[in-house]
Structures are given as C-alpha cells and as structure tokens.
Design a protein around this motif. Sequence first.
Motif, PDB file in Angstrom:
ATOM      1  N   MET A   1       7.290   4.977  -5.179  1.00  0.00           N
ATOM      2  CA  MET A   1       7.860   4.624  -3.883  1.00  0.00           C
ATOM      3  C   MET A   1       6.795   4.599  -2.796  1.00  0.00           C
ATOM      4  SD  MET A   1      10.279   3.690  -1.928  1.00  0.00           S
ATOM      5  CE  MET A   1      11.728   3.829  -2.976  1.00  0.00           C
ATOM      6  N   ALA A   2       5.887   5.587  -2.829  1.00  0.00           N
ATOM      7  CA  ALA A   2       4.820   5.620  -1.831  1.00  0.00           C
ATOM      8  C   ALA A   2       3.938   4.388  -1.953  1.00  0.00           C
ATOM      9  CB  ALA A   2       3.998   6.896  -2.000  1.00  0.00           C
ATOM     10  N   VAL A   3       3.615   4.004  -3.193  1.00  0.00           N
ATOM     11  CA  VAL A   3       2.797   2.818  -3.402  1.00  0.00           C
ATOM     12  C   VAL A   3       3.545   1.555  -2.977  1.00  0.00           C
ATOM     13  CG1 VAL A   3       1.701   1.380  -5.168  1.00  0.00           C
ATOM     14  CG2 VAL A   3       1.430   3.872  -5.234  1.00  0.00           C
TER      15      VAL A   3
ATOM     16  N   GLU B   1       2.339   1.193 -12.230  1.00  0.00           N
ATOM     17  CA  GLU B   1       0.993   1.323 -12.803  1.00  0.00           C
ATOM     18  C   GLU B   1      -0.001   1.794 -11.750  1.00  0.00           C
ATOM     19  OE1 GLU B   1       1.188  -2.134 -16.258  1.00  0.00           O
ATOM     20  OE2 GLU B   1       0.733  -2.700 -14.176  1.00  0.00           O
ATOM     21  N   LEU B   2       0.102   1.250 -10.549  1.00  0.00           N
ATOM     22  CA  LEU B   2      -0.780   1.676  -9.456  1.00  0.00           C
ATOM     23  C   LEU B   2      -0.519   3.133  -9.098  1.00  0.00           C
ATOM     24  CD1 LEU B   2      -0.645  -1.486  -7.166  1.00  0.00           C
ATOM     25  CD2 LEU B   2      -2.619  -0.678  -8.488  1.00  0.00           C
ATOM     26  N   ALA B   3       0.750   3.524  -9.120  1.00  0.00           N
ATOM     27  CA  ALA B   3       1.102   4.905  -8.797  1.00  0.00           C
ATOM     28  C   ALA B   3       0.485   5.868  -9.802  1.00  0.00           C
ATOM     29  CB  ALA B   3       2.619   5.052  -8.764  1.00  0.00           C
ATOM     30  N   ASP B   4       0.557   5.521 -11.093  1.00  0.00           N
ATOM     31  CA  ASP B   4      -0.044   6.383 -12.116  1.00  0.00           C
ATOM     32  C   ASP B   4      -1.543   6.492 -11.922  1.00  0.00           C
ATOM     33  OD1 ASP B   4       2.395   6.835 -13.290  1.00  0.00           O
ATOM     34  OD2 ASP B   4       2.179   5.244 -14.803  1.00  0.00           O
ATOM     35  N   GLU B   5      -2.173   5.380 -11.562  1.00  0.00           N
ATOM     36  CA  GLU B   5      -3.630   5.363 -11.393  1.00  0.00           C
ATOM     37  C   GLU B   5      -4.068   6.212 -10.206  1.00  0.00           C
ATOM     38  OE1 GLU B   5      -7.103   2.087 -10.341  1.00  0.00           O
ATOM     39  OE2 GLU B   5      -5.288   1.420 -11.422  1.00  0.00           O
ATOM     40  N   TYR B   6      -3.280   6.179  -9.137  1.00  0.00           N
ATOM     41  CA  TYR B   6      -3.667   6.896  -7.915  1.00  0.00           C
ATOM     42  C   TYR B   6      -3.021   8.279  -7.813  1.00  0.00           C
ATOM     43  CZ  TYR B   6      -6.124   2.945  -5.813  1.00  0.00           C
ATOM     44  OH  TYR B   6      -7.036   1.944  -5.533  1.00  0.00           O
TER      45      TYR B   6
ATOM     46  N   ARG C   1      -1.606  10.245   2.484  1.00  0.00           N
ATOM     47  CA  ARG C   1      -1.947  10.322   1.056  1.00  0.00           C
ATOM     48  C   ARG C   1      -3.123   9.422   0.709  1.00  0.00           C
ATOM     49  NH1 ARG C   1      -3.682  10.296  -3.080  1.00  0.00           N
ATOM     50  NH2 ARG C   1      -2.825  10.692  -5.164  1.00  0.00           N
ATOM     51  N   PHE C   2      -3.269   8.312   1.441  1.00  0.00           N
ATOM     52  CA  PHE C   2      -4.304   7.324   1.117  1.00  0.00           C
ATOM     53  C   PHE C   2      -5.262   7.129   2.295  1.00  0.00           C
ATOM     54  CE2 PHE C   2      -0.356   6.017  -1.085  1.00  0.00           C
ATOM     55  CZ  PHE C   2      -0.782   6.178  -2.397  1.00  0.00           C
TER      56      PHE C   2
END
Length: 249
Positions: free
Chosen positions: A234-236, A224-229, A202-203
């Motif tokens: 969970m992945a983040v 917040e990082l998950a929403d941004e990416y 994914r990254f």
Amino acid sequence: MTNIETDTDAKFWAKVDKTDTCWVWTGATNMGYGQFTTESHPKRVRVPAQAYSFEIAGGVLEPGQRVMQTCGNKLCVHPAHLSAGTQADYDRWSPENTAKRFWARVSQQVEGCWEWQGRRMAKSPYGQTTYKSKPINAHRLAWILTHGAIPEGLVICHRCDNPPCCRPDHLFTGTHAENTADMIAKQRNHTPPSGITHPAARFSADQVRALRARYDAGGVSTHELADEYGASSMAVWRVVTRKSYLDVE
C-alpha cells in the motif's frame, strides 16, 4: 400597527441606541427587558419593547407565541435579532438558561484556559455546540453570552492560541485579515511536515523517483517493489500513483 412610521414609532426609535451590533433600548425596563408606553390616556398601556419593534418591522405573532432576542441581549430591539417563538422556546433559549447549560460544559480554572468539555469539530480542535438549534463554535458562543452579538464581518480570535478555550478574556474580535496576520505573527501558519520532510518518512527523494520510474516503465508490480524495498504494498502504491510524497517531482 403598520410599516408607515407614526409619531408613536418615532418616540419609540428615539429611545433606541443603534450600535453596530444590537439596537439597545434605553427607556423603561421591567425584569431586565425594555418596556414601551404606547398610550398614556385614558389609561397607560405598556408593551415589551422587542415586541413593538418586531411588529412595526412586519413580524407576525401566532397565538401562544412571543418575541425572543436571538442575540441574547434582553435590551436589544434590532428587528434582525428578533424572532417569534413559544414560551417553551423562550424557556429553553433564554439568556439565563443558555448560559447555564453552556458554562456547565466549560472547565473554568482559576488560572489559564477555560476549555470546552463537549464535542469537538470533526477535523479541528475547536469546540462545537448548538445555539438556537444551529451549530456554533463554542468560543463564539462564549463571546455572545459575554458581550452580545458578534459584529458582522468579524471573527472571534484567541489570545492564547488554544482553539477549545472559551475564557472571555482570552478572546477578541478581528477581521479575517487580522486573524491571518495574527496567525503569521505567532508562526502558526506553518504547514505540517509531509513527504520526505516528515520525521517518519519511509523513502528518500531518490527512492521515490526510482520507484515511480520503474513502475511507470512497466513489468513490475507494487507487491514486487514492496518486497524489494521492505515496505508495504500500500505504501508503494501510494508513492507510484502520486498520492503521497507530493513534494517529490
């Protein structure tokens, strides 16, 4: 009988071929099992060869028990391959009945692999069954039923590289080192792709480093990082806690 070797014991062992695996009886037989004459006069007395070996090695039979070969070889008299059991135990674990139960669960094709149809190991594709109340890999039991006991220190390898295969002519013995060399030669030692090398990654490596740096600096949550990416929290979380993408420093 005692553990001190007698002339009779010496005559017994003279009829035994001590190979690297089984100790094979070469004398008289009855119904496929060894028979040893302990007395000739005034009347000939014969006993099962495996029972004689068991007793001179210090084994004791309780009432109703008999001696069984744990290796499945009717002519084996190796003390390490003998155990005491009841007639019911013998009937269940006799070479004939064991083989009948085992091969009934193997798909025996005219060509190609004979795959085990029973249970597989929890974290590998190898077939697993039981033999004399102990777990055993199916291909190992296929070897035992076909060739006898597996030599000490050796493993059973696949020529076909198909773990559930139990076809005897697809199996061969080798040391752990030889098995590893065979695996490398056939290029089966590659580690499955993971992290950024995985097709479904994914990254990118730069994104992984950025996520970790920002999270380590504080002031931002994994949500917040998950929403941004555009990823799951969970992945983040797995990325920033170093539980995934271990190939990125």
